[in-house]
Scaffold this motif. Sequence first.
Motif, PDB file in Angstrom:
ATOM      1  N   ASP A  71       0.822  -1.202   0.000  1.00 42.96           N
ATOM      2  CA  ASP A  71       0.000   0.000   0.000  1.00 42.96           C
ATOM      3  C   ASP A  71       0.860   1.257   0.000  1.00 42.96           C
ATOM      4  O   ASP A  71       0.360   2.359   0.214  1.00 42.96           O
ATOM      5  N   ARG A  72       2.162   1.085  -0.261  1.00 40.25           N
ATOM      6  CA  ARG A  72       3.090   2.212  -0.261  1.00 40.25           C
ATOM      7  C   ARG A  72       3.890   2.198  -1.562  1.00 40.25           C
ATOM      8  O   ARG A  72       3.338   2.349  -2.638  1.00 40.25           O
ATOM      9  N   GLY A  73       5.210   1.992  -1.461  1.00 38.33           N
ATOM     10  CA  GLY A  73       6.043   2.059  -2.657  1.00 38.33           C
ATOM     11  C   GLY A  73       6.163   0.775  -3.444  1.00 38.33           C
ATOM     12  O   GLY A  73       6.843   0.747  -4.461  1.00 38.33           O
ATOM     13  N   GLY A  74       5.513  -0.301  -2.984  1.00 37.51           N
ATOM     14  CA  GLY A  74       5.618  -1.577  -3.676  1.00 37.51           C
ATOM     15  C   GLY A  74       6.873  -2.323  -3.274  1.00 37.51           C
ATOM     16  O   GLY A  74       7.479  -2.067  -2.231  1.00 37.51           O
ATOM     17  N   TRP A  75       7.317  -3.257  -4.149  1.00 36.58           N
ATOM     18  CA  TRP A  75       8.455  -4.122  -3.831  1.00 36.58           C
ATOM     19  C   TRP A  75       9.563  -4.022  -4.878  1.00 36.58           C
ATOM     20  O   TRP A  75      10.546  -4.759  -4.787  1.00 36.58           O
ATOM     21  N   TYR A  76       9.428  -3.161  -5.851  1.00 36.42           N
ATOM     22  CA  TYR A  76      10.463  -2.909  -6.858  1.00 36.42           C
ATOM     23  C   TYR A  76      10.864  -4.174  -7.620  1.00 36.42           C
ATOM     24  O   TYR A  76      12.002  -4.300  -8.064  1.00 36.42           O
ATOM     25  N   SER A  77       9.934  -5.089  -7.792  1.00 36.72           N
ATOM     26  CA  SER A  77      10.234  -6.304  -8.535  1.00 36.72           C
ATOM     27  C   SER A  77       9.251  -6.391  -9.707  1.00 36.72           C
ATOM     28  O   SER A  77       8.932  -5.362 -10.308  1.00 36.72           O
ATOM     29  N   TRP A  78       8.782  -7.569 -10.055  1.00 40.37           N
ATOM     30  CA  TRP A  78       7.775  -7.697 -11.102  1.00 40.37           C
ATOM     31  C   TRP A  78       6.410  -7.471 -10.467  1.00 40.37           C
ATOM     32  O   TRP A  78       5.876  -8.340  -9.778  1.00 40.37           O
ATOM     33  N   ASP A  79       5.852  -6.291 -10.702  1.00 35.98           N
ATOM     34  CA  ASP A  79       4.646  -5.872  -9.999  1.00 35.98           C
ATOM     35  C   ASP A  79       3.434  -6.763 -10.294  1.00 35.98           C
ATOM     36  O   ASP A  79       2.546  -6.888  -9.458  1.00 35.98           O
ATOM     37  N   ARG A  80       3.379  -7.366 -11.461  1.00 31.49           N
ATOM     38  CA  ARG A  80       2.263  -8.256 -11.768  1.00 31.49           C
ATOM     39  C   ARG A  80       2.269  -9.481 -10.862  1.00 31.49           C
ATOM     40  O   ARG A  80       1.212 -10.069 -10.598  1.00 31.49           O
ATOM     41  N   LEU A  81       3.435  -9.860 -10.396  1.00 28.81           N
ATOM     42  CA  LEU A  81       3.551 -11.067  -9.589  1.00 28.81           C
ATOM     43  C   LEU A  81       3.434 -10.805  -8.100  1.00 28.81           C
ATOM     44  O   LEU A  81       2.898 -11.638  -7.362  1.00 28.81           O
TER      45      LEU A  81
END
Length: 249
Positions: A71-81
């Motif tokens: 719910d913030r900056g994400g995980w900086y990886s493959w966002d679809r996964l």
Amino acid sequence: MVAAGMAAVEVAYAAWVRPRLMRWGATDEEVTGMYPGAELVPHGQRAATMAVTIGAPPDQVWPWLVQLGGDRGGWYSWDRLDNGGRPSATRVHPEWQDLTLGDYVKYWTGKGPVDAWQVAALEPNRFLGLRGLRDLRGRMLDPAQPRPSAYTEGLWAFLLNEQPDGRTRLVISGYQTLRPRWLERFANYWLYPPVVWPMQARMLAVLKRNIERAAQARAQAVAPPRPPSPDTARAHRAAPKPGGKSLAP
């Protein structure tokens, strides 16, 4: 006798072989040396160690880690996964810089964000440790209570080491426990490597790219204007002003 021999092999594998296999971009010292947070995961084994050098000081890397979360900056990886298809942040967001001990970092699911990791260690510009503790049904457990017979616990941690040239060595590792032990062996050998390696390698590559781009843009923004070259200055002095006379000899 056979059981004792197998136990010795397993101990040797956990302490010596496995850390060297589960690595990406890390030096021997980073893989086998001391890593913070062992006390946060009782009976935990050292997890995979992955590292990258980022062309920026730790105080420019830290804000990107603080804003991790579905719910913030994400995980900086493959966002679809791993982020429900929502794009990870491409800049530092001031509104996501208020992380404190005990906070929960959320993971995005089909039902929205849910608590996934608790902030168990927080040393600004140095170390961030996220702990997950659940039973095998996925229900969160209280770390202050005794562990049940079947559970999974892990510390996912981010260590920043400043280099002599001002760059930062970002080392991702941690500790993990999975019970019963037969399930732990299965996960260590067959589950974690194909999942952790590609996703976390992608995370490191994206963090390096984004942070270095931001550092370059910051440097360009504060760089003093370059003085004119002698030829440019001479041409400027020789150019006649409107209605005036040329000063050229």
